[in-house]
Scaffold this active site. Structure first.
Site, PDB file in Angstrom:
ATOM      1  N   ARG A  34     -25.385   6.547  11.994  1.00  0.00           N
ATOM      2  CA  ARG A  34     -24.854   6.623  10.635  1.00  0.00           C
ATOM      3  C   ARG A  34     -23.434   6.042  10.603  1.00  0.00           C
ATOM      4  O   ARG A  34     -22.746   6.036  11.633  1.00  0.00           O
ATOM      5  CB  ARG A  34     -24.785   8.089  10.148  1.00  0.00           C
ATOM      6  CG  ARG A  34     -26.140   8.724   9.885  1.00  0.00           C
ATOM      7  CD  ARG A  34     -26.846   8.095   8.691  1.00  0.00           C
ATOM      8  NE  ARG A  34     -28.075   8.779   8.369  1.00  0.00           N
ATOM      9  CZ  ARG A  34     -29.257   8.582   8.952  1.00  0.00           C
ATOM     10  NH1 ARG A  34     -29.370   7.722   9.944  1.00  0.00           N
ATOM     11  NH2 ARG A  34     -30.323   9.244   8.551  1.00  0.00           N
TER      12      ARG A  34
ATOM     13  N   GLY B  44       0.837  -1.209   0.000  1.00  0.00           N
ATOM     14  CA  GLY B  44       0.000   0.000   0.000  1.00  0.00           C
ATOM     15  C   GLY B  44       0.862   1.247   0.000  1.00  0.00           C
ATOM     16  O   GLY B  44       1.844   1.323   0.736  1.00  0.00           O
TER      17      GLY B  44
ATOM     18  N   GLU C  43     -10.628  -0.862  11.137  1.00  0.00           N
ATOM     19  CA  GLU C  43     -11.032  -1.946  10.226  1.00  0.00           C
ATOM     20  C   GLU C  43     -10.356  -3.226  10.707  1.00  0.00           C
ATOM     21  O   GLU C  43      -9.169  -3.230  10.992  1.00  0.00           O
ATOM     22  CB  GLU C  43     -10.582  -1.637   8.790  1.00  0.00           C
ATOM     23  CG  GLU C  43      -9.076  -1.522   8.656  1.00  0.00           C
ATOM     24  CD  GLU C  43      -8.562  -1.619   7.223  1.00  0.00           C
ATOM     25  OE1 GLU C  43      -9.365  -1.586   6.294  1.00  0.00           O
ATOM     26  OE2 GLU C  43      -7.335  -1.719   7.069  1.00  0.00           O
TER      27      GLU C  43
ATOM     28  N   ALA D  89      15.370  10.908  -0.746  1.00  0.00           N
ATOM     29  CA  ALA D  89      16.476  10.862   0.222  1.00  0.00           C
ATOM     30  C   ALA D  89      17.441   9.717  -0.100  1.00  0.00           C
ATOM     31  O   ALA D  89      18.665   9.905  -0.075  1.00  0.00           O
ATOM     32  CB  ALA D  89      15.917  10.703   1.639  1.00  0.00           C
TER      33      ALA D  89
ATOM     34  N   ASP E  83       4.470  -4.325   6.226  1.00  0.00           N
ATOM     35  CA  ASP E  83       4.724  -5.682   6.690  1.00  0.00           C
ATOM     36  C   ASP E  83       4.995  -6.687   5.549  1.00  0.00           C
ATOM     37  O   ASP E  83       5.971  -7.442   5.600  1.00  0.00           O
ATOM     38  CB  ASP E  83       3.486  -6.107   7.495  1.00  0.00           C
ATOM     39  CG  ASP E  83       3.694  -7.391   8.220  1.00  0.00           C
ATOM     40  OD1 ASP E  83       4.396  -7.359   9.247  1.00  0.00           O
ATOM     41  OD2 ASP E  83       3.193  -8.416   7.745  1.00  0.00           O
ATOM     42  N   GLY E  84       4.140  -6.673   4.517  1.00  0.00           N
ATOM     43  CA  GLY E  84       4.290  -7.617   3.405  1.00  0.00           C
ATOM     44  C   GLY E  84       5.589  -7.401   2.660  1.00  0.00           C
ATOM     45  O   GLY E  84       6.292  -8.350   2.291  1.00  0.00           O
TER      46      GLY E  84
ATOM     47  N   ARG F 241     -18.216  15.788  12.251  1.00  0.00           N
ATOM     48  CA  ARG F 241     -18.775  16.276  13.520  1.00  0.00           C
ATOM     49  C   ARG F 241     -19.801  17.400  13.294  1.00  0.00           C
ATOM     50  O   ARG F 241     -20.805  17.494  13.994  1.00  0.00           O
ATOM     51  CB  ARG F 241     -17.666  16.765  14.456  1.00  0.00           C
ATOM     52  CG  ARG F 241     -18.189  17.140  15.838  1.00  0.00           C
ATOM     53  CD  ARG F 241     -17.077  17.696  16.705  1.00  0.00           C
ATOM     54  NE  ARG F 241     -16.111  16.671  17.096  1.00  0.00           N
ATOM     55  CZ  ARG F 241     -16.362  15.715  17.974  1.00  0.00           C
ATOM     56  NH1 ARG F 241     -17.545  15.631  18.544  1.00  0.00           N
ATOM     57  NH2 ARG F 241     -15.437  14.834  18.282  1.00  0.00           N
TER      58      ARG F 241
ATOM     59  N   ASP G 206      -0.264   2.463   8.492  1.00  0.00           N
ATOM     60  CA  ASP G 206      -0.804   1.690   9.618  1.00  0.00           C
ATOM     61  C   ASP G 206      -0.006   1.821  10.923  1.00  0.00           C
ATOM     62  O   ASP G 206      -0.540   1.544  12.001  1.00  0.00           O
ATOM     63  CB  ASP G 206      -0.870   0.196   9.255  1.00  0.00           C
ATOM     64  CG  ASP G 206      -1.731  -0.060   8.028  1.00  0.00           C
ATOM     65  OD1 ASP G 206      -2.588   0.781   7.728  1.00  0.00           O
ATOM     66  OD2 ASP G 206      -1.525  -1.101   7.368  1.00  0.00           O
TER      67      ASP G 206
ATOM     68  N   ARG H  65      -5.296  -2.097   9.005  1.00  0.00           N
ATOM     69  CA  ARG H  65      -5.010  -3.516   8.790  1.00  0.00           C
ATOM     70  C   ARG H  65      -4.791  -4.240  10.116  1.00  0.00           C
ATOM     71  O   ARG H  65      -3.698  -4.672  10.454  1.00  0.00           O
ATOM     72  CB  ARG H  65      -3.774  -3.658   7.903  1.00  0.00           C
ATOM     73  CG  ARG H  65      -3.599  -5.073   7.371  1.00  0.00           C
ATOM     74  CD  ARG H  65      -2.327  -5.237   6.589  1.00  0.00           C
ATOM     75  NE  ARG H  65      -1.221  -4.536   7.206  1.00  0.00           N
ATOM     76  CZ  ARG H  65      -0.061  -4.314   6.633  1.00  0.00           C
ATOM     77  NH1 ARG H  65       0.134  -4.701   5.413  1.00  0.00           N
ATOM     78  NH2 ARG H  65       0.901  -3.692   7.254  1.00  0.00           N
TER      79      ARG H  65
ATOM     80  N   ARG I  92       1.150  -5.250  -5.261  1.00  0.00           N
ATOM     81  CA  ARG I  92       1.309  -6.421  -4.385  1.00  0.00           C
ATOM     82  C   ARG I  92       1.585  -7.582  -5.341  1.00  0.00           C
ATOM     83  O   ARG I  92       0.812  -7.817  -6.269  1.00  0.00           O
ATOM     84  CB  ARG I  92       0.043  -6.646  -3.563  1.00  0.00           C
ATOM     85  CG  ARG I  92      -0.324  -5.422  -2.692  1.00  0.00           C
ATOM     86  CD  ARG I  92      -1.428  -5.758  -1.713  1.00  0.00           C
ATOM     87  NE  ARG I  92      -2.095  -4.572  -1.172  1.00  0.00           N
ATOM     88  CZ  ARG I  92      -1.703  -3.892  -0.105  1.00  0.00           C
ATOM     89  NH1 ARG I  92      -0.640  -4.259   0.556  1.00  0.00           N
ATOM     90  NH2 ARG I  92      -2.394  -2.842   0.324  1.00  0.00           N
TER      91      ARG I  92
ATOM     92  N   ASN J 252     -25.063  16.080  22.428  1.00  0.00           N
ATOM     93  CA  ASN J 252     -26.165  15.834  21.496  1.00  0.00           C
ATOM     94  C   ASN J 252     -25.726  15.032  20.277  1.00  0.00           C
ATOM     95  O   ASN J 252     -26.492  14.809  19.358  1.00  0.00           O
ATOM     96  CB  ASN J 252     -26.855  17.145  21.093  1.00  0.00           C
ATOM     97  CG  ASN J 252     -25.956  17.986  20.207  1.00  0.00           C
ATOM     98  OD1 ASN J 252     -24.784  17.685  20.034  1.00  0.00           O
ATOM     99  ND2 ASN J 252     -26.518  19.046  19.646  1.00  0.00           N
ATOM    100  N   SER J 253     -24.457  14.604  20.255  1.00  0.00           N
ATOM    101  CA  SER J 253     -23.999  13.734  19.168  1.00  0.00           C
ATOM    102  C   SER J 253     -22.795  12.948  19.672  1.00  0.00           C
ATOM    103  O   SER J 253     -22.185  13.326  20.669  1.00  0.00           O
ATOM    104  CB  SER J 253     -23.591  14.561  17.955  1.00  0.00           C
ATOM    105  OG  SER J 253     -22.442  15.309  18.269  1.00  0.00           O
TER     106      SER J 253
ATOM    107  N   ASP K 152       2.131  -0.155  12.027  1.00  0.00           N
ATOM    108  CA  ASP K 152       2.089  -1.456  12.703  1.00  0.00           C
ATOM    109  C   ASP K 152       3.401  -2.237  12.635  1.00  0.00           C
ATOM    110  O   ASP K 152       3.399  -3.457  12.764  1.00  0.00           O
ATOM    111  CB  ASP K 152       0.936  -2.306  12.118  1.00  0.00           C
ATOM    112  CG  ASP K 152       1.105  -2.558  10.625  1.00  0.00           C
ATOM    113  OD1 ASP K 152       1.939  -1.886   9.982  1.00  0.00           O
ATOM    114  OD2 ASP K 152       0.395  -3.425  10.094  1.00  0.00           O
TER     115      ASP K 152
ATOM    116  N   LYS L 194     -24.250  10.892  27.164  1.00  0.00           N
ATOM    117  CA  LYS L 194     -24.127  11.752  28.345  1.00  0.00           C
ATOM    118  C   LYS L 194     -24.824  13.082  28.080  1.00  0.00           C
ATOM    119  O   LYS L 194     -25.964  13.140  27.662  1.00  0.00           O
ATOM    120  CB  LYS L 194     -22.658  11.913  28.707  1.00  0.00           C
ATOM    121  CG  LYS L 194     -22.023  10.573  29.015  1.00  0.00           C
ATOM    122  CD  LYS L 194     -20.587  10.690  29.381  1.00  0.00           C
ATOM    123  CE  LYS L 194     -19.979   9.308  29.385  1.00  0.00           C
ATOM    124  NZ  LYS L 194     -19.013   9.085  28.359  1.00  0.00           N
TER     125      LYS L 194
END
Ligand code: F6P
Length: 348
Positions: free
Chosen positions: A272, A36, A248, A47, A128-129, A180, A153, A197, A97, A240-241, A155, A237
């Protein structure tokens, strides 16, 4: 081979393997982006290219990731090839990929290409991949590879931040700010799904940055029913929203599934869903990502000069570190639980 301390991980090879050329005159470095795309990849390409040329090396750009190694899509890069790209999102080298690279036959073709093109070492930029592929290939062919963590990510273990993460986080924050406005006007509950991911970094820090009420993340999902917890604590609480960020992942179930559950179990809420999707991967990189990519790209060349191989360049406490691929890709980068407490405390 011996280990030394420099930050958490520092892997140094004192002696180059017999079969590989030591960096010197005519040394040629191949560069590719894979998996990705992430904002800041272009700054990293720039660089790596400029730092390599500065040291007197030749640079060959490989297009379309590992796919380009199989189909020999390779062009020599000069400093001008990377002019005017630091501010651009995506990757000028394209990305893909590549399933074939996962097979020994595919990797053999890739190796033949590297030999034919006189490429002595590779710098690969991806997640990672990408680093998993690099690790297998480097071991199989005793080929020097240095990786840069390029993924929104965040990760990858051993680096506080990956290239692209900060930009994606800012994109999420801006999108949530906009949602918002309408959430407040209509007094609605929004579940906003973000990428990652199977990792909750974007969701959790995106929630803190945008003042959301909660984040539902896979790292916490196995311990408690986060939705149940949220409802029990009365998530509206005095407001109002409400805005909930969802990472994911099959573990969280994703925003759609959570929204369905609330619609069925708590019909009083006007629910929503918004899935931010690939817009999170685009855009001009932030200053943070440009600087990170520039430092890491230059560090990759230093690492090769030092004889490093099979390492990812990371950043820990603002210091460049070398992280062995085997550690970086272990998929167990911990999420800071204190951040969950901060989010809970501030969302009252
Ligand atoms: O790894 C980066 C990432 O953007 C993940 O967050 C996401 O799950 C995945 O890539 C999406 O991949 P694709 O662009 O192939 O749909």
């Amino acid at each position: 081979m011996c280990f030394q301390e420099k930050g958490l991980f520092y892997l140094r090879y004192h002696k180059m393997e017999e079969t590989t050329k030591a960096p010197g005159k005519n040394y040629c470095i191949g560069i590719l982006t894979s998996g990705g795309d992430a904002p800041g990849m272009n700054a990293a390409i720039r660089a790596v290219t400029r730092a390599a040329i500065y040291k007197g090396f030749c640079v060959k750009a490989i297009y379309r990731g590992y796919k380009g190694l199989l189909s020999d899509e390779i062009v020599e890069f000069k400093t001008q090839n990377v002019s005017n790209i630091i501010q651009q999102g995506g990757t000028i080298l394209k990305t893909a990929r590549c399933k074939e690279f996962q097979t020994p036959e595919g990797r053999k073709i890739a190796h033949d290409t590297l030999v034919r093109e006189n490429i002595d070492a590779l710098v690969v930029i991806g997640g990672d991949g990408t680093l998993t592929g690099a690790r297998i290939f480097a071991t199989e062919y005793n080929f020097p590879i240095v990786g840069l963590p390029g993924t929104i990510d965040n990760d990858l273990f051993g680096t506080d931040s990956t290239i692209g993460y900060d930009t994606a986080l800012n994109t999420i924050m801006e999108a949530v700010d906009k949602i918002r406005d309408t959430a407040t006007s209509h007094e609605r509950l929004f579940f906003i799904e973000v990428m990652g991911r199977d990792a909750g970094f974007l969701a959790l820090n995106g929630a803190i940055a945008s003042g959301a009420e909660a984040a539902i993340i896979p790292e916490y999902n196995t311990e408690v029913d986060q939705l149940e917890e949220l409802i029990k604590n009365g998530f509206r609480k005095s407001k109002n929203s409400s805005i909930v960020l969802v990472a994911e992942s099959p573990t969280t179930g994703g925003a759609m599934q959570l929204a369905e559950r609330v619609k069925n179990e708590y019909p009083q809420y006007d629910v929503r869903v918004s899935i931010l999707g690939h817009l999170q991967r685009g855009g001009s990189p932030t200053a943070h990502d440009r600087i990170l990519a520039s430092r890491m790209g230059a560090a990759a060349i230093d690492a090769l000069i030092e004889g490093q191989r099979n390492v990812m360049i990371g950043i820990q406490n603002d210091q460049i570190v070398y992280v062995p691929f085997s550690k970086a890709i272990k998929n167990d980068k911990p999420i800071d639980r204190e951040l969950l407490n901060t989010l809970r405390t501030l969302s009252i």
